[in-house]
Every structure is written in structure tokens, then in C-alpha cells.
Design a protein around this motif. Structure first.
Motif, PDB file in Angstrom:
ATOM      1  N   ALA A  81      30.343  74.099  40.402  1.00 14.46           N
ATOM      2  CA  ALA A  81      30.197  73.320  41.637  1.00 14.46           C
ATOM      3  C   ALA A  81      31.372  72.380  41.894  1.00 14.46           C
ATOM      4  O   ALA A  81      31.916  72.328  43.002  1.00 14.46           O
ATOM      5  N   LYS A  82      31.784  71.618  40.887  1.00 13.46           N
ATOM      6  CA  LYS A  82      32.857  70.647  41.100  1.00 13.46           C
ATOM      7  C   LYS A  82      34.233  71.310  41.187  1.00 13.46           C
ATOM      8  O   LYS A  82      35.226  70.653  41.492  1.00 13.46           O
ATOM      9  N   GLY A  83      34.263  72.611  40.976  1.00 10.90           N
ATOM     10  CA  GLY A  83      35.484  73.371  41.211  1.00 10.90           C
ATOM     11  C   GLY A  83      35.752  73.607  42.685  1.00 10.90           C
ATOM     12  O   GLY A  83      36.746  74.250  43.046  1.00 10.90           O
ATOM     13  N   ALA A  84      34.888  73.065  43.560  1.00 12.20           N
ATOM     14  CA  ALA A  84      35.095  73.201  45.006  1.00 12.20           C
ATOM     15  C   ALA A  84      36.387  72.541  45.466  1.00 12.20           C
ATOM     16  O   ALA A  84      36.836  72.781  46.592  1.00 12.20           O
ATOM     17  N   ILE A  85      37.018  71.731  44.615  1.00 14.59           N
ATOM     18  CA  ILE A  85      38.328  71.165  44.947  1.00 14.59           C
ATOM     19  C   ILE A  85      39.351  72.271  45.192  1.00 14.59           C
ATOM     20  O   ILE A  85      40.358  72.070  45.873  1.00 14.59           O
ATOM     21  N   GLY A  86      39.089  73.456  44.662  1.00 15.88           N
ATOM     22  CA  GLY A  86      40.015  74.568  44.855  1.00 15.88           C
ATOM     23  C   GLY A  86      40.330  74.809  46.322  1.00 15.88           C
ATOM     24  O   GLY A  86      41.485  75.076  46.692  1.00 15.88           O
ATOM     25  N   ASP A  87      39.337  74.703  47.186  1.00 13.75           N
ATOM     26  CA  ASP A  87      39.554  74.946  48.613  1.00 13.75           C
ATOM     27  C   ASP A  87      40.614  74.001  49.169  1.00 13.75           C
ATOM     28  O   ASP A  87      41.464  74.410  49.970  1.00 13.75           O
ATOM     29  N   TRP A  88      40.585  72.737  48.748  1.00 17.35           N
ATOM     30  CA  TRP A  88      41.600  71.785  49.212  1.00 17.35           C
ATOM     31  C   TRP A  88      42.970  72.121  48.634  1.00 17.35           C
ATOM     32  O   TRP A  88      43.991  72.006  49.323  1.00 17.35           O
ATOM     33  N   MET A  89      43.012  72.561  47.404  1.00 13.83           N
ATOM     34  CA  MET A  89      44.283  72.938  46.795  1.00 13.83           C
ATOM     35  C   MET A  89      44.944  74.075  47.567  1.00 13.83           C
ATOM     36  O   MET A  89      46.148  74.052  47.830  1.00 13.83           O
ATOM     37  N   TYR A  90      44.161  75.067  47.945  1.00 18.61           N
ATOM     38  CA  TYR A  90      44.727  76.223  48.635  1.00 18.61           C
ATOM     39  C   TYR A  90      45.154  75.855  50.061  1.00 18.61           C
ATOM     40  O   TYR A  90      46.225  76.256  50.523  1.00 18.61           O
ATOM     41  N   GLN A  91      44.305  75.070  50.744  1.00 12.62           N
ATOM     42  CA  GLN A  91      44.577  74.756  52.145  1.00 12.62           C
ATOM     43  C   GLN A  91      45.596  73.632  52.319  1.00 12.62           C
ATOM     44  O   GLN A  91      46.502  73.737  53.150  1.00 12.62           O
ATOM     45  N   ALA A  92      45.433  72.549  51.565  1.00 13.46           N
ATOM     46  CA  ALA A  92      46.264  71.368  51.792  1.00 13.46           C
ATOM     47  C   ALA A  92      47.503  71.338  50.904  1.00 13.46           C
ATOM     48  O   ALA A  92      48.598  71.021  51.368  1.00 13.46           O
ATOM     49  N   VAL A  93      47.347  71.653  49.626  1.00 11.40           N
ATOM     50  CA  VAL A  93      48.493  71.597  48.715  1.00 11.40           C
ATOM     51  C   VAL A  93      49.461  72.742  49.012  1.00 11.40           C
ATOM     52  O   VAL A  93      50.657  72.525  49.232  1.00 11.40           O
ATOM     53  N   ALA A  94      48.941  73.974  49.042  1.00 14.12           N
ATOM     54  CA  ALA A  94      49.804  75.122  49.341  1.00 14.12           C
ATOM     55  C   ALA A  94      49.989  75.320  50.841  1.00 14.12           C
ATOM     56  O   ALA A  94      50.968  75.928  51.272  1.00 14.12           O
ATOM     57  N   GLY A  95      49.034  74.838  51.635  1.00 14.54           N
ATOM     58  CA  GLY A  95      49.183  74.900  53.084  1.00 14.54           C
ATOM     59  C   GLY A  95      48.710  76.174  53.735  1.00 14.54           C
ATOM     60  O   GLY A  95      49.058  76.454  54.884  1.00 14.54           O
ATOM     61  N   LEU A  96      47.884  76.956  53.045  1.00 13.43           N
ATOM     62  CA  LEU A  96      47.427  78.231  53.592  1.00 13.43           C
ATOM     63  C   LEU A  96      46.054  78.027  54.234  1.00 13.43           C
ATOM     64  O   LEU A  96      45.043  77.941  53.555  1.00 13.43           O
ATOM     65  N   ARG A  97      46.039  77.938  55.559  1.00  9.71           N
ATOM     66  CA  ARG A  97      44.803  77.629  56.279  1.00  9.71           C
ATOM     67  C   ARG A  97      44.542  78.689  57.338  1.00  9.71           C
ATOM     68  O   ARG A  97      45.470  79.267  57.905  1.00  9.71           O
ATOM     69  N   LEU A  98      43.261  78.921  57.602  1.00  6.43           N
ATOM     70  CA  LEU A  98      42.946  79.877  58.663  1.00  6.43           C
ATOM     71  C   LEU A  98      42.915  79.161  60.006  1.00  6.43           C
ATOM     72  O   LEU A  98      42.470  78.022  60.119  1.00  6.43           O
ATOM     73  N   GLY A  99      43.435  79.847  61.018  1.00  8.13           N
ATOM     74  CA  GLY A  99      43.446  79.290  62.362  1.00  8.13           C
ATOM     75  C   GLY A  99      42.301  79.801  63.202  1.00  8.13           C
ATOM     76  O   GLY A  99      41.806  79.109  64.091  1.00  8.13           O
ATOM     77  N   GLU A 100      41.872  81.035  62.909  1.00  7.22           N
ATOM     78  CA  GLU A 100      40.715  81.634  63.565  1.00  7.22           C
ATOM     79  C   GLU A 100      39.938  82.422  62.525  1.00  7.22           C
ATOM     80  O   GLU A 100      40.502  82.832  61.502  1.00  7.22           O
ATOM     81  N   PRO A 101      38.644  82.658  62.758  1.00  5.50           N
ATOM     82  CA  PRO A 101      37.837  83.396  61.776  1.00  5.50           C
ATOM     83  C   PRO A 101      38.485  84.705  61.352  1.00  5.50           C
ATOM     84  O   PRO A 101      39.059  85.430  62.171  1.00  5.50           O
ATOM     85  N   GLY A 102      38.384  84.976  60.040  1.00  9.15           N
ATOM     86  CA  GLY A 102      38.944  86.196  59.490  1.00  9.15           C
ATOM     87  C   GLY A 102      40.449  86.160  59.342  1.00  9.15           C
ATOM     88  O   GLY A 102      41.070  87.189  59.092  1.00  9.15           O
ATOM     89  N   TYR A 103      41.066  84.988  59.516  1.00  6.50           N
ATOM     90  CA  TYR A 103      42.526  84.829  59.454  1.00  6.50           C
ATOM     91  C   TYR A 103      43.226  85.638  60.542  1.00  6.50           C
ATOM     92  O   TYR A 103      44.353  86.094  60.368  1.00  6.50           O
ATOM     93  N   LYS A 104      42.537  85.802  61.677  1.00  6.21           N
ATOM     94  CA  LYS A 104      43.198  86.458  62.807  1.00  6.21           C
ATOM     95  C   LYS A 104      44.392  85.630  63.250  1.00  6.21           C
ATOM     96  O   LYS A 104      45.417  86.165  63.681  1.00  6.21           O
ATOM     97  N   LYS A 105      44.253  84.318  63.170  1.00  9.79           N
ATOM     98  CA  LYS A 105      45.382  83.413  63.326  1.00  9.79           C
ATOM     99  C   LYS A 105      45.466  82.565  62.067  1.00  9.79           C
ATOM    100  O   LYS A 105      44.443  82.247  61.457  1.00  9.79           O
TER     101      LYS A 105
END
Length: 685
Positions: free
Chosen positions: A616-640
Motif C-alpha cells: 500500500a505505501k508503495g503508492a509513492i511510485g505513481d508520483w515518482m513516475y509522473q513527477a520525478v521522471a515526468g511521464l504523465r498521461l494527457g488523455e485516457p490510454g495515453y492518447k495524449k
């Protein structure tokens, strides 16, 4: 009913293990199909199965045989001959059975006892003499609950050799696998007929270096193998159980052990890896390793809270806080689609969602079950998360009735007040508070979050997500109705729980500010003030978090999205308790249930609630991927796609990749002096 291994002419069919998996058996019992053409012989053929207790006849809540007392097996083989004729071979009264085989005892919590002296060579071949076997009893079970399997098969995924063998101060012979893992060990042994080798499994050693199993509670987690005395040696691995462990205590083994004599077999649902993350900080890289291994160990057909003690249940709260992180690391679309069907099946007619799915804690027909905010919300949050990550409208459509029913249930419970009283049984589970003997106990107030605050916040969030889901599905009236409900709850929430200065009524709770800000419940003109209160609390705690299961998921997101990225990095990189890196510094190879499962003096927390593999406390991973590395989805399914790293001088590089349905996406940055290089890879379509 139970688990099975299926054999044809002496060969096991399929590479799946722990079949047919765990579902809401009385409503959904999965069957599997196999092409067995290549296993058939010209002339006589023989078919058979080995049955085990499994989840069906486990001792849930000390209630043995919760689903039923009798194991059963159903099979049909459809034969098509070259001349166009067809034949069906089915389980009927002509089949024979025996309970005199080598598997003497097996259970999920217990482990397995295997007596190799009782093996029956060739038992599933046509030449086997079954005269001593008895006729089966033909059962009259309903088949209305049979459904085609849609689960991700559980398989043996990986093998690990021990990194060392050693003798503990108490004289125990122990193998260290070097990794807290889930599955079992394959034992290679040679010895006298009748000798029994016992393998006990544990996650950690105590402060003196001795084998420690108190945190397993009632689970035995042991294997007892009795040798048949084969001079060439014997090889054994269990069939109908699994263990969570890093250490294996070996008793009754004669001779010297080599690393090839005890192989760790890693078992989990066979989900394709999809995400990678790496940065310049070795402890953060180990944290990502721990997150991934926590997911492997707890995604064994269902998302469990832990894989070792006498629990191993599908706790809904754990699953919902981790779902987004899980969906980055692996392809969990089918995994959660199957589990959500069981959630809907367990959902009561009034919309209530139990704590665990499948539910073995309450009577299946009872509507008077405990429901807790943040746990039952898995019915709403996970379908929406799967839609965001995979763009799957079909899953959203299939779960929509369940999503609505849950929010409507809360609405009825809340009444005209729109405050969900009594709706937060678990609160912000395992939040931090200083111990009574801590110097700061009277200086730093308890980080407890008001339970009505939590339940009403999640009520609002659920209404908001149902409104969004309705809009996606073209259900415009529902979209407007639940949007209006969200706004009404928000107004009540602000009046009840937010002061005119932007404080929450749980002002010492980081989670209270996190939920209010992340769920868009804090009025716009008070957001800056609320952020300042949150920041002050973190700084007062010397840049430490104090959140539990519910607040931890969103904490760093709230900070970085409101201009406090550096403070979020301070929390990520904090190495003293409570923090994500404290367990890493203490040698963790998976995520712990508690921030301090092992205390600074190397003693343990309460063994009743102290899992060392609890994602459960490993949910920090989502922030690492999105904010630290900067890989974020712009639209559902990564269409953007949004490439938006939050840069820091605390790291010199960070990078992540994700295998989307459109192809691989990658984002990474590197700092060299005053120069920053950003590298991005985007699928061509």
C-alpha cells in the motif's frame, strides 16, 4: 471446488498453478480450457487430477470450509476424430479416486505435508492398476455459477538461488534467498527412506539474527517432506500452497547444502512488465525495486494485503491506493477486470462493498456489513483508474452500475446532512504518531484524521468520479446529477470541516489537508492557506510525513502540484523514520506495512499487524513516475502524453518508460553543471 492439477497420460496439462484461482465461488467459479490434442495416444488413454484445499477449503477466520466441506472436480474432454465423428469424456460415476496419495496435508496458511513413500508411479497413465481405488461420489452441485476463466494465469515466473546458508545463534540452519519473495522452494535432497525434512519460512530475522515468525500469527508456512529413499536423489516442490518469505529454516536435512539444492520459485499472476524507473539515488532505486516486488508478491490471482500471515485477503483499500502505481509497473488491465467482477458480485443489494474481495469475513447474504471510506471506494476509484490508464470504456461500462450503487449507498447512509457518519472504520490506517515515550510526544500532536472528515471527503470524491464516468459513457443526466451531488457535499464539507482561515478540524493531520486539496474540496481562496498549514506541519516534523494508507497516496502529488516540489523531494529522500527510505536503510526488499516494522533499536512493532510485504505505501511510485521522471498521461490510454518532470538539484538524473497500447513512451532528464538534457521518446501513432 478447491485447487487442481490436471493430468493426461502421465503429463500435467498447462503451466498454470493454483488453478482455478480465487473468485466469489458461490457466484463465479471459473473453468479453464486446454488443447490436449498432442497429449493423446493411439489406443488407451488415461486422465486424472490431483485436488488440494486451496482458498475454497481454507480456515478463514478460523472457519474451516467457509465455501464448502467437499472438494470436487468437473471435467469434459471433447474429441473430434478425423472421420468427423465426435465423443465426450466426462466426469461421472465411472471415475475412481484415492486419498492415499503423497500429499497428506495442504492449506494456504499451513503449507504442505508430502510423503514421497506414498507416491503412485504412473497413476495417471492407462497401464496403472487402480483396483485399490474406490469409486467417486457423484455430487449434485449447481453449475449456474460456472464462468469461463478471465483471470490472468498464475505461473512460476522466476527462480532465485540462496545468497548464503548460515547457522543462527539458536543453532538453526537457515537459507537466505536475498529477497522477500512469494511462492515456494524446490528441494533437492538425498537420504534414508522415512526421513522428514521440514522447511519453515520467515520474512525477517530478529535483532540477534534468529529466525522470526511471530508476525505470521496463526500461519505455519511450512513444508514437511518425507523421503522415499531414492539413492539418485529426490526433487520436490509444493502444489497447493504458497509462502511469503526471505529466509528458510531447514530441519532434518542430512549432508551439506549447496545453492542448487534449495531454489526459490517466484509465483504470481503472469502480468507483462510495462514500466521502468531509475534515478541517480541508489536508495530510491531500491525503493522502486521494493515496490515492484511487493506487487509481484501480492498479485497472486487477487490483490492481497500480504502474502505470509493468516490473512492474505483481497483488502479493497490496499488495492485502490496502489492501483495507479500497479498499472505503471505491469499490465494489470485483465487482472483488475477479473477482480472487479468479484467486487460487484460481493456488493450487497444496498450497494455496500465489504472490506475484502472475495469476502470471507461476513455471511455472503448479509447486508449488515462493515463499510469503510477509502476501502469500499475501490468500487469507484479502480474502474476510473483503469479507464485513465488503458482508455477501456468497456470496463467502465461494465462496472458503472457498481460504481453508482456504492455512491448511492453512501448517500442513503448520509441522509440530508450529506455527512457520512460512522463511515470510516479504518480511518487513515497506520498513520504516524510519536510513541508515548518519545521526547516530542507532547510537542507534536497526534496526526489522527477525523473519521467523518475522511468518510465525507471520499463520499464527495466518489460522486465526482461517477459524474465523470457518466459523462464518458454518454449518460448525461447521471453526469449532471452526480456533479450536483458533489457540489452539495463540498459545500457541507467546507462548512463542517474547514475553518474560515483554511485550517481543517484535524489541523495536525497532513492527510486532512491532502484529501481536501486533492479531492478539490478546499475553496479556491483558501488553497494557499491550506498548503501553508500542510507545509508547516511537515517542517515542524523536520521534513517527515505522518500520513497513513489514505493520505500517503496523494501527499507528494498535492505538494508538487501546488508549488512545493522541493518539499515533496525532501519527503521522498528522507532516510529517518517515518519515511519511505527508512525501511530501505533497514534492509527491506519489499514495502512494509508499517513505517517502522523494525524499530531503530532493531526490535519489532506489534506482531499482530506487522507484515514486511504490504504494497500500500508503495503508492509513492505513481508520483515518482509522473513527477520525478515526468511521464504523465494527457488523455485516457495515453492518447495524449504530457512530459512534465519536476526538476531538482537533489538528483542528477531520472528516467522512466512505459509500454502503452500505442507503443513505448519514455521520459528522462539529466543534469550536468548548469545544463539539463531532456530525452523523450513518443510512439509514432
Amino acid at each position: 471446488h478447491g485447487l487442481y492439477e490436471f493430468y493426461l497420460n502421465g503429463q500435467k496439462i498447462g503451466d498454470e498453478v493454483l488453478t482455478p484461482g480465487w473468485t466469489t465461488y458461490y457466484k463465479r467459479l471459473q473453468y479453464q480450457t486446454f488443447d490436449v490434442t498432442k497429449f493423446l495416444n493411439t489406443g488407451p488413454n488415461a486422465v486424472g487430477a490431483m485436488l488440494g484445499e486451496g482458498w475454497y477449503r481454507n480456515s478463514w477466520e478460523h472457519n474451516w470450509g467457509y465455501y464448502g466441506k467437499k472438494l470436487a472436480f468437473l471435467c469434459q474432454i471433447h474429441l473430434r476424430y478425423t472421420d468427423g465423428s465426435e465423443e465426450w469424456v466426462v466426469t461421472d460415476g465411472s471415475w475412481k479416486c484415492s486419498n492415499e496419495g503423497p500429499v497428506r496435508k495442504n492449506e494456504i496458511y499451513y503449507g504442505e505435508d508430502y510423503d514421497a513413500r506414498r507416491e503412485m508411479p504412473g497413476w495417471s497413465s492407462a497401464k496403472f492398476d487402480d483396483n485399490r481405488w474406490r469409486n467417486v461420489v457423484v455430487a449434485n452441485f449447481s453449475k449456474s455459477n460456472l464462468v469461463a476463466a478471465n483471470s490472468v494465469p498464475v505461473r512460476k515466473i522466476q527462480e532465485i538461488k540462496p545468497v548464503r546458508f548460515f547457522i543462527t545463534p539458536k543453532g538453526e540452519l537457515v537459507a537466505d534467498m536475498g529477497q522477500n519473495m512469494v511462492g515456494w522452494v524446490r528441494l533437492k535432497v538425498k537420504g534414508k527412506k522415512g526421513r522428514t525434512v521440514t522447511l519453515r519460512h520467515a520474512e525477517v530475522l530478529d535483532k540477534y539474527g534468529n529466525f522470526y515468525t511471530d508476525n505470521l500469527r496463526g500461519a505455519k508456512q511450512q513444508i514437511r517432506y518425507t523421503l522415499r529413499g531414492d539413492k539418485a536423489g529426490e526433487v520436490y516442490e509444493p502444489r497447493f500452497t504458497f509462502m511469503g518469505f526471505r529466509y528458510v529454516a531447514i530441519e532434518g536435512y542430512s549432508g551439506d547444502l549447496n545453492t542448487g539444492d534449495l531454489i526459490g520459485v517466484v509465483v504470481h499472476s503472469d502480468m507483462a512488465p510495462t514500466g521502468t524507473f531509475e534515478c541517480s539515488h541508489p536508495l530510491v532505486n531500491q525503493l522502486q525495486h521494493n515496490i515492484l516486488w511487493g506487487q509481484k508478491g501480492n498479485f497472486v490471482d487477487i490483490p492481497t494485503d500480504c502474502p505470509q500471515r493468516d490473512e492474505r485477503k483481497g483488502w479493497t483499500g490496499d488495492a485502490q491506493v496502489f492501483a495507479r502505481t500497479a498499472a505503471f509497473n505491469m499490465d494489470v488491465a485483465a487482472f483488475f477486470a477479473k477482480w472487479l467482477q468479484d467486487l460487484a458480485a460481493e456488493q450487497r443489494p444496498n450497494g455496500a462493498v465489504p472490506f475484502t474481495v472475495p469476502d470471507v469475513s461476513d455471511m455472503p447474504d448479509s447486508v449488515n456489513i462493515g463499510v469503510s471510506a477509502g476501502w469500499g471506494d475501490a468500487a469507484v476509484i479502480i474502474p476510473w483508474t483503469m479507464y485513465e490508464v488503458y482508455g477501456d470504456r468497456q470496463l467502465l461500462e461494465r462496472q458503472y452500475a457498481s460504481m453508482k450503487a456504492y455512491v448511492d449507498y453512501i448517500h442513503k447512509k448520509s441522509g440530508d446532512s450529506l455527512i457520512w457518519k460512522g463511515g470510516s472504520i479504518w480511518g487513515d490506517w497506520l498513520f504516524y504518531h510519536p510513541p508515548a515515550d518519545h521526547l516530542n510526544y507532547f510537542i507534536l500532536p497526534n496526526a489522527h484524521t477525523n473519521h467523518e472528515f475522511i468518510s465525507t471527503a471520499f463520499f464527495a470524491h466518489g460522486a465526482d468520479l461517477v459524474s465523470r464516468a457518466a459523462a464518458v459513457l454518454g449518460k448525461n443526466e447521471d453526469a449532471a446529477r452526480y456533479k450536483d451531488l458533489f457540489e452539495k457535499i463540498k459545500k457541507v464539507f467546507v462548512n463542517e470541516f474547514i475553518t474560515p482561515s483554511g485550517r481543517t478540524i484535524s489541523s495536525a493531520s497532513q492527510t486532512s489537508y491532502v484529501l481536501a486539496l486533492h479531492f478539490n474540496l478546499m475553496p479556491e481562496h483558501l488553497r494557499t492557506a491550506a498548503m501553508n498549514y500542510l507545509k508547516q506541519d511537515i517542517l515542524q516534523k523536520k521534513k517527515h510525513l505522518a500520513t497513513g494508507f489514505l493520505g500517503t497516496t496523494y501527499l507528494c502529488h498535492v505538494l508538487s502540484e501546488n508549488g512545493e516540489s522541493e518539499l515533496a523531494y525532501d519527503l521522498l529522500l528522507q532516510e529517518t523514520y517515518p519515511s519511505w527510505l527508512y525501511p530501505v536503510k533497514m534492509g527491506a526488499t519489499t514495502i512494509w506495512e508499517r513505517w517502522d516494522g523494525i524499530k531503530t533499536d532493531s526490535t519489532f512493532q506489534d506482531p499482530g499487524v506487522n507484515s514486511f510485504n504490504h504494497y500500500a505505501k508503495g503508492a509513492i511510485g505513481d508520483w515518482m513516475y509522473q513527477a520525478v521522471a515526468g511521464l504523465r498521461l494527457g488523455e485516457p490510454g495515453y492518447k495524449k502524453i504530457l512530459i512534465q518532470p519536476h526538476l531538482t538539484t537533489k538528483l542528477t538524473y531520472a528516467k522512466a518508460s512505459f509500454q502503452s497500447s500505442y507503443g513505448e513512451i519514455a521520459s528522462g532528464w539529466e543534469r550536468s553543471g548548469d545544463k539539463i538534457t531532456l530525452r523523450v521518446s513518443i510512439p509514432p501513432n
